[in-house]
Design a protein around this motif. Structure first.
Motif, short mmCIF file in Angstrom:
data_model
loop_
_atom_site.label_atom_id
_atom_site.label_comp_id
_atom_site.label_asym_id
_atom_site.label_seq_id
_atom_site.Cartn_x
_atom_site.Cartn_y
_atom_site.Cartn_z
N ALA A 93 0.82 -1.22 0.00
CA ALA A 93 0.00 0.00 0.00
C ALA A 93 0.85 1.27 0.00
N GLU A 94 2.00 1.21 0.68
CA GLU A 94 2.81 2.43 0.79
C GLU A 94 3.30 2.91 -0.58
N ASP A 95 3.67 1.94 -1.44
CA ASP A 95 4.09 2.28 -2.81
C ASP A 95 2.94 2.97 -3.53
N THR A 96 1.72 2.46 -3.32
CA THR A 96 0.55 3.04 -3.97
C THR A 96 0.25 4.43 -3.41
N PHE A 97 0.33 4.62 -2.08
CA PHE A 97 0.08 5.94 -1.49
C PHE A 97 1.02 6.98 -2.09
N ARG A 98 2.30 6.60 -2.23
CA ARG A 98 3.27 7.56 -2.78
C ARG A 98 2.97 7.88 -4.23
N THR A 99 2.53 6.85 -4.98
CA THR A 99 2.21 7.06 -6.39
C THR A 99 1.07 8.07 -6.54
N LEU A 100 0.12 8.03 -5.60
CA LEU A 100 -1.02 8.93 -5.70
C LEU A 100 -0.62 10.40 -5.55
N THR A 101 0.59 10.66 -5.01
CA THR A 101 1.05 12.06 -4.93
C THR A 101 1.55 12.55 -6.28
N ALA A 102 1.78 11.61 -7.23
CA ALA A 102 2.37 12.00 -8.52
C ALA A 102 1.35 12.02 -9.66
N VAL A 103 0.06 11.80 -9.35
CA VAL A 103 -0.93 11.76 -10.44
C VAL A 103 -1.98 12.87 -10.28
N ASP A 104 -2.66 13.15 -11.39
CA ASP A 104 -3.69 14.20 -11.37
C ASP A 104 -5.09 13.61 -11.25
N SER A 105 -5.24 12.33 -11.59
CA SER A 105 -6.55 11.69 -11.42
C SER A 105 -6.35 10.19 -11.28
N VAL A 106 -7.45 9.48 -11.01
CA VAL A 106 -7.37 8.06 -10.67
C VAL A 106 -8.52 7.30 -11.33
N ILE A 107 -8.22 6.07 -11.77
CA ILE A 107 -9.30 5.16 -12.19
C ILE A 107 -9.33 4.02 -11.17
N ILE A 108 -10.49 3.79 -10.56
CA ILE A 108 -10.63 2.70 -9.59
C ILE A 108 -11.35 1.54 -10.29
N VAL A 109 -10.78 0.35 -10.17
CA VAL A 109 -11.40 -0.83 -10.79
C VAL A 109 -12.11 -1.62 -9.70
N VAL A 110 -13.39 -1.96 -9.95
CA VAL A 110 -14.19 -2.71 -8.96
C VAL A 110 -14.72 -3.97 -9.64
N ASP A 111 -14.62 -5.10 -8.97
CA ASP A 111 -15.12 -6.38 -9.48
C ASP A 111 -16.64 -6.42 -9.26
N VAL A 112 -17.41 -6.70 -10.34
CA VAL A 112 -18.88 -6.63 -10.24
C VAL A 112 -19.42 -7.67 -9.25
N ALA A 113 -18.70 -8.78 -9.06
CA ALA A 113 -19.20 -9.80 -8.13
C ALA A 113 -18.84 -9.48 -6.69
N LYS A 114 -17.64 -8.93 -6.48
CA LYS A 114 -17.18 -8.70 -5.10
C LYS A 114 -17.52 -7.32 -4.57
N GLY A 115 -17.77 -6.36 -5.47
CA GLY A 115 -18.08 -5.00 -5.01
C GLY A 115 -16.87 -4.31 -4.41
N VAL A 116 -17.12 -3.40 -3.48
CA VAL A 116 -16.03 -2.61 -2.89
C VAL A 116 -15.35 -3.44 -1.81
N GLU A 117 -14.01 -3.54 -1.90
CA GLU A 117 -13.27 -4.32 -0.90
C GLU A 117 -12.37 -3.40 -0.07
N THR A 118 -11.82 -3.97 0.99
CA THR A 118 -11.08 -3.18 1.99
C THR A 118 -10.04 -2.24 1.40
N GLN A 119 -9.19 -2.80 0.53
CA GLN A 119 -8.08 -2.00 0.00
C GLN A 119 -8.59 -0.83 -0.83
N THR A 120 -9.70 -1.06 -1.56
CA THR A 120 -10.29 0.02 -2.37
C THR A 120 -10.72 1.18 -1.47
N ARG A 121 -11.30 0.82 -0.30
CA ARG A 121 -11.75 1.85 0.65
C ARG A 121 -10.58 2.69 1.12
N ARG A 122 -9.47 2.01 1.48
CA ARG A 122 -8.29 2.73 2.01
C ARG A 122 -7.71 3.67 0.95
#
Length: 525
Positions: A93-122
């Motif tokens: 997660a830490e690698d991902t948190f740092r990456t989010l400081t370098a981008v202007d927008s985000v695409i979140i991918v969600v699995d239609v069967a599983k819905g929103v999962e823990t990591q997506t929330r964080r």
């Protein structure tokens, strides 16, 4: 082309999700549309050598997961797109948190069967903190899953953001027939194929009999009913609200079957923000400014197994970056020139002569850079730090092959510079301790030390609760604390004092016994 034109055509974004939602597959399909790769190969496939998939480290291919953020740049029409594919696994997660400081927008991918999962929330919490614009792609519609309206309700509740569907599925699972593109009023008919793009039918009016002929009368009636409900329940799509991070457009599709991806990409390049101003400690830095500035948000060792070198990933924030131009390294206070800066296509690299705000440049690093370093064309600027959080798991690292001590030391130093994990040296017994946020990181470190550095390590268990950075204005109190807690005192890679508390109770007692000492749970203070 003027710098403002270059800036306005750039789109720099990260793709984030829970593991297995299809993030890397979506990245590959976006590259396919950009002409950056010509065959879409599943990440785990070894048959297709032609692809530049974003999972290129050996351990990623074996596990079928991403363990490091990879950067890919390509042109799509008149746009220059920079994708950062991030690890979904919470241990990274830490690698991902740092990456989010370098981008202007985000695409979140969600699995239609599983819905929103823990990591997506964080990850969404990090986007919310920074007001980053978010688009949601609901994936795997060719499999059985939940009702699309239920998914929309869950997205709003769990991610705490308003949503607005811009495409809508016609059935899901075995009966999946396609997607109606609300944004551009078109019908995309589904044919399961990993290599080709499904056919597109332009439709002036969803009520036309042509829709009945294409998808059948029952499904056409259901589609009209759903669209009416959407128009009644959800307000018109407001681009400004999306740019402020208040509304998330939602698209539906199947990344594996290259379906719904082009609709997502076409809408994305139109509405997503171009490079935005970045806040430095001194002032706000606008991308259009003449002077170059940028910061290091990631360091990666051994991108090329034939050359044991590190690469620092620099996000260009303002001005134009030029090859061989002198730039000031703020932390070291010295001027450096870069003869071989590179642009990325996963691990393929090309030397670049110039780069503009929004671009990610790779700079060969011989030990000059740390995560968070600022480079400028001379002005005193310091971009706000990228924190390291207190690790949650700790182990002693021991050399399993005494003949390879040098290789092990080099490997540990380079991997710690990447921010994969944190290194502490116990001041009592001089043993090296590795701290991570998850068990999987220990396996990755062991694997990479062996395969990239030829060094073997073994882990020894260590039961600790927290690592806290400590400081105080009262030097006597600090010295007294270090004497009393000498068995639990360590230093980090920067030589800062770290207290290794073995339980919550011990930590609370230390805080109450030594009121003049400040305890920090992240390395930025």
């Amino acid at each position: 082309m003027a710098i403002t034109d270059e800036i306005s055509r750039r789109r720099t974004f990260a793709i984030i999700s829970h593991p297995d939602a299809g993030k890397t597959t979506l990245t590959e399909k976006l590259l396919l549309f950009g002409g950056a790769i010509h065959v879409a190969g599943a990440v785990k496939s070894n048959k297709i050598k032609k692809t530049a998939t974003s999972d290129w480290m050996e351990i990623e291919k074996q596990r079928g997961i991403s363990v490091a953020t990879s950067v890919m740049g390509f042109n799509y029409g008149t746009y220059k797109i920079n994708i950062l594919d991030t690890p979904g696994h919470q241990d990274f997660a830490e690698d991902t948190f740092r990456t989010l400081t370098a981008v202007d927008s985000v695409i979140i991918v969600v699995d239609v069967a599983k819905g929103v999962e823990t990591q997506t929330r964080r990850l969404m919490e990090v986007c919310r903190m920074r007001n980053t614009p978010v688009i949601i792609f609901v994936n795997k519609l060719d499999r059985e899953g939940r009702d699309p309206f239920d998914i929309l309700d869950e997205l709003e509740q769990e991610l705490k953001i308003s949503v607005r569907p811009l495409s809508w599925p016609i059935n899901i699972g075995a009966k999946f027939k396609g997607v109606y593109n609300i944004f551009e009023h078109g019908l995309d008919l589904f044919t399961p194929s990993k290599q080709t793009v499904s056919e597109r039918v332009e439709i002036a009016d969803v009520n036309s009999p042509e829709v009945d002929n294409l998808v059948g009368a029952a499904d056409a009636a259901k589609l009209r009913e759903d669209l009416e409900l959407i128009e009644g329940v959800y307000p018109e799509f407001d681009e400004q609200a999306y740019l402020q991070g208040r509304v998330a457009p939602v698209f539906f599709g199947s990344a594996l079957n290259t379906f719904g991806v082009k609709e997502l990409l076409d809408c994305f390049v139109k509405i997503a923000p171009a490079p935005q101003p970045v806040v430095a400690e001194e002032r706000r830095v606008n991308p259009e400014e003449e002077g170059f500035s940028g910061f290091v948000f990631k360091i990666h060792a051994n991108m090329d197994p034939n050359h044991r070198s590190c690469i620092a990933f620099v996000k260009v924030c303002s001005g134009r970056f030029e090859r061989n131009a002198p730039y000031k390294h703020m932390r070291l206070g010295k001027t450096l020139k870069f003869a071989a800066p590179t642009a990325f296509m996963a691990q393929k690299k090309n030397i670049v002569d110039e780069a503009y705000p929004g671009d990610i440049v790779g700079i060969p690093d011989t030990g000059n850079f740390k995560i968070g370093d600022t480079l400028t064309s001379g002005e005193e600027l310091h971009f706000k730090g990228l924190p390291s959080f207190s690790p949650e798991m700790f182990k002693y690292i021991e050399n399993a092959d005494p003949m390879k001590q040098k290789q092990l030391d080099k490997g540990i130093n380079q991997l710690m510079d990447e921010g994969v994990a944190q290194l502490f040296v116990n001041q009592f017994n001089n043993r090296k301790i590795i701290g991570t946020v998850g068990q999987l990181q220990f396996e990755v470190i062991q694997y990479r030390l062996l395969h990239e550095y030829g060094a073997q390590c073994r882990w020894e268990p260590l039961s600790l609760y927290k690592a806290c950075w400590i400081e105080s204005d009262d030097e006597d109190a600090l010295a007294a604390f270090k004497r009393r807690k000498q068995q639990f005192m360590a230093v980090d890679k920067e030589g800062r004092d770290v207290f290794l508390a073995d339980s919550n109770y011990v930590l609370q007692m230390a805080q109450s016994d030594f009121p003049s000492i400040r305890f920090h749970f992240s390395s930025e203070f």
